[in-house]
Design an enzyme around this catalytic site. Structure first.
Site, short mmCIF file in Angstrom:
data_model
loop_
_atom_site.label_atom_id
_atom_site.label_comp_id
_atom_site.label_asym_id
_atom_site.label_seq_id
_atom_site.Cartn_x
_atom_site.Cartn_y
_atom_site.Cartn_z
N TRP A 10 0.83 -1.22 0.00
CA TRP A 10 0.00 0.00 0.00
C TRP A 10 0.86 1.26 0.00
CZ3 TRP A 10 -4.54 -0.86 4.05
CH2 TRP A 10 -5.25 -2.01 3.68
N GLU A 99 12.27 1.95 -3.56
CA GLU A 99 12.04 3.29 -2.99
C GLU A 99 12.85 3.49 -1.71
OE1 GLU A 99 7.77 3.02 -2.98
OE2 GLU A 99 7.81 3.01 -5.18
N GLU A 169 11.49 -6.73 -9.24
CA GLU A 169 10.78 -5.52 -9.61
C GLU A 169 11.69 -4.59 -10.42
OE1 GLU A 169 7.27 -4.70 -6.78
OE2 GLU A 169 9.03 -3.76 -5.91
N SER A 214 3.78 -2.46 -12.14
CA SER A 214 2.59 -2.17 -12.96
C SER A 214 1.77 -3.41 -13.29
CB SER A 214 3.00 -1.43 -14.25
OG SER A 214 3.59 -0.17 -13.93
N GLY A 235 1.59 -2.71 -6.31
CA GLY A 235 1.46 -1.41 -5.66
C GLY A 235 0.10 -0.81 -5.93
N GLY A 236 0.03 0.05 -6.94
CA GLY A 236 -1.19 0.81 -7.24
C GLY A 236 -2.46 -0.01 -7.28
#
Ligand code: PEP
Length: 256
Positions: A10, A99, A169, A214, A235-236
């Site tokens: 998240w 990140e 990733e 993605s 993720g998204g």
């Protein structure tokens, strides 16, 4: 046969209202889904609330987290420890996300220490690895993922990958909508498994290797139809119950 794992990262998104709505929706969507481990990694502040909602849904969802410190207690302001994560019911812990490597300057060696400490505390590391766009274009993907995995092997030994998860990733695919093709992802996953097999065939055979970058309901099945892609780190698309559940269902279908 490896059981697929689909995990939702998240990131820095959430509120008490959002957590309730998303998990109520997910509990309903995945109630009848079998054959896949479905993990959610909310921000640390919301894990406790999420744990209550996961329980209400019959514990169909597995609780995870996005990061850990390498200490269990002490003068480490702002950090969250494996013991605390375990206390709240989280088991699958993301480490080495690009990140964190980029914005927090986390080195391969520091990530390897996190891996070791999670194992020591009985938790499941979800080790993120992957190359940048420039490294991809320079043909350095295999060198980069080997270096990231070798840091863990050198620090913890190959057996530490038993029961652990690797998330491949490619950085250029994260949050960009520019996903790797299923064919390219499979090629890298096969390389990663072969790299681990050089140390132990048994460890390589059981280790879960997720693809991340993605992943959406529209492209998920194509990844999971490949033999070395054992799930996804999302993720998204994990922020909407219907899209995250659709990805989990695709994994269950492909690996049934
Ligand atoms: C991620 O954050 O790990 C990720 C893969 O994000 P997205 O699915 O949005 O690309």
């Amino acid at each position: 046969m490896r059981r697929p794992v689909v995990m939702g990262n998240w990131k820095l998104n959430g509120s008490k209202a959002m957590v309730t709505e998303l998990l109520n929706g997910l509990n309903t969507e995945v109630a009848a889904v079998e054959g896949v481990d479905i993990v959610i990694a909310p921000p640390a502040l919301y894990i406790d609330q999420a744990a209550g909602l996961v329980k209400e849904g019959g514990n169909k969802l597995i609780l995870g987290a996005q990061n850990t410190d390498i200490h269990n207690s002490g003068a480490f302001t702002g950090d969250v420890s494996p013991e605390m994560l375990k206390d709240l019911g989280a088991s699958h812990i993301i480490i080495g996300h690009s990140e964190r490597r980029e914005y927090h300057e986390e080195s391969d060696e520091f990530v390897a220490k996190k891996f070791a400490f999670l194992k020591e505390n009985g938790l499941t590391p979800v080790l993120c690895i992957g190359e940048s766009e420039a490294q991809n274009e320079a043909g350095e993907t295999e060198a980069v993922v080997s270096r990231q995995i070798d840091a863990v092997i050198n620090h913890c030994g190959i057996e530490a990958f038993n029961g652990a998860i690797i998330a491949y990733e490619p950085i250029w695919a994260i949050g960009t909508g520019k996903a790797a093709t299923a064919e390219d992802a499979q090629r890298v996953h096969a390389f990663i498994r072969a790299h681990i097999a050089k140390h132990s065939k048994d460890v390589a055979e059981q280790v879960i290797i997720q693809y991340g970058g993605s992943v959406k309901p529209e492209n998920a099945l194509a990844y999971f139809q490949n033999p070395d892609i054992d799930g996804a780190l999302v993720g998204g698309a994990s922020l909407k119950a219907d899209s995250f559940a659709a990805i989990a269902k695709a994994a269950a279908e492909a690996k049934a």
